[in-house]
Design a protein around this motif. Structure first.
Motif, PDB file in Angstrom:
ATOM      1  N   GLU A  72       0.807  -1.215   0.000  1.00  0.00           N
ATOM      2  CA  GLU A  72       0.000   0.000   0.000  1.00  0.00           C
ATOM      3  C   GLU A  72       0.842   1.268   0.000  1.00  0.00           C
ATOM      4  O   GLU A  72       0.312   2.372   0.089  1.00  0.00           O
ATOM      5  CB  GLU A  72      -0.962  -0.024   1.196  1.00  0.00           C
ATOM      6  N   LYS A  74       2.588   1.925  -2.638  1.00  0.00           N
ATOM      7  CA  LYS A  74       2.631   2.275  -4.057  1.00  0.00           C
ATOM      8  C   LYS A  74       1.260   2.660  -4.617  1.00  0.00           C
ATOM      9  O   LYS A  74       1.185   3.276  -5.656  1.00  0.00           O
ATOM     10  CB  LYS A  74       3.219   1.123  -4.866  1.00  0.00           C
ATOM     11  N   MET A  75       0.196   2.272  -3.947  1.00  0.00           N
ATOM     12  CA  MET A  75      -1.127   2.635  -4.417  1.00  0.00           C
ATOM     13  C   MET A  75      -2.121   2.610  -3.258  1.00  0.00           C
ATOM     14  O   MET A  75      -1.939   1.887  -2.287  1.00  0.00           O
ATOM     15  CB  MET A  75      -1.577   1.719  -5.543  1.00  0.00           C
ATOM     16  N   ALA A 105      -7.697  -2.802  -8.897  1.00  0.00           N
ATOM     17  CA  ALA A 105      -6.489  -2.414  -8.172  1.00  0.00           C
ATOM     18  C   ALA A 105      -5.458  -3.536  -8.168  1.00  0.00           C
ATOM     19  O   ALA A 105      -4.254  -3.292  -8.288  1.00  0.00           O
ATOM     20  CB  ALA A 105      -6.852  -2.021  -6.742  1.00  0.00           C
ATOM     21  N   ALA A 109      -1.788  -3.281  -9.676  1.00  0.00           N
ATOM     22  CA  ALA A 109      -0.631  -3.576  -8.838  1.00  0.00           C
ATOM     23  C   ALA A 109       0.294  -4.579  -9.513  1.00  0.00           C
ATOM     24  O   ALA A 109       1.525  -4.450  -9.450  1.00  0.00           O
ATOM     25  CB  ALA A 109      -1.090  -4.104  -7.480  1.00  0.00           C
TER      26      ALA A 109
END
Length: 203
Positions: A72, A74-75, A105, A109
């Protein structure tokens, strides 16, 4: 009629009911790293995790449900807000609204991970080539880039006095497509090093 999930026991019971509504393979577990309020972890048969949270004690009838992501940093993890009307209502909203966001998502990812791995390979290849041309260089891994530092004391062996150092610092970008070079010291040493980065002349 909404329920007030203002204690951990009540939230745990609601999360357990929602897990049963989501499917027979869903289980719940303690959410240990959530500090904003009450929370419970719901894990499905494929290992996907949801964080069922009640973050605001002033609104005990509202839930915030997050889809846990592998990294989390990175996004941002997708989330939805749900009224604590019933476990069936929460499960229906998770299936209807959160699962599609979670799938998108997760796909993103995976694409970002593949891209980062390709960039890492490119950067490491350039790093090895530059370090091979600068024996004894020190390599420092930084966030999305690599710094290569080479220093050489130019004083003859056994001679005392002020330190005289030839120095080269090479900064390799995220994917290795570009480098920044800084050289200092004797001109006779700096010119051959910088010349190695110049394109070959065309006849």
């Amino acid at each position: 009629m909404t329920r007030e999930l203002n204690t951990q026991d009540r939230l745990d019971a609601s999360a357990n009911e929602a897990a049963q509504e989501l499917g027979t393979h869903c289980q719940t577990a303690e959410l240990t790293d959530y500090v904003r309020g009450l929370g419970r972890l719901v894990i499905d048969g494929d290992g996907h995790a949801l964080c069922v949270c009640q973050p605001d004690d002033r609104r005990p009838d509202r839930l915030k449900i997050y889809a846990a992501m592998p990294d989390e940093t990175k996004m941002i993890a997708p989330s939805i807000g749900v009224t604590a009307r019933s476990a069936r209502h929460a499960a229906r909203e998770i299936t209807r609204r959160l699962h599609p966001l979670h799938a998108e998502a997760t796909q993103l990812a995976a694409e970002l991970k593949t891209q980062q791995q390709a960039e890492d390979r490119g950067r490491h290849a350039v790093t090895e080539a530059v370090a091979g041309a600068l024996p004894g260089a020190r390599i420092e891994e930084q966030y999305w880039r690599t710094r290569i530092i080479w220093q050489h004391d130019t004083r003859p062996p056994g001679e005392h006095g002020p330190i005289q150092v030839d120095s080269v610092t090479v900064l390799v970008g995220a994917s290795g497509d570009g480098v920044t070079v800084e050289a200092s010291g004797r001109l006779s040493s700096a010119i051959p090093i910088l010349a190695a980065f110049a394109p070959a002349s065309r006849e």
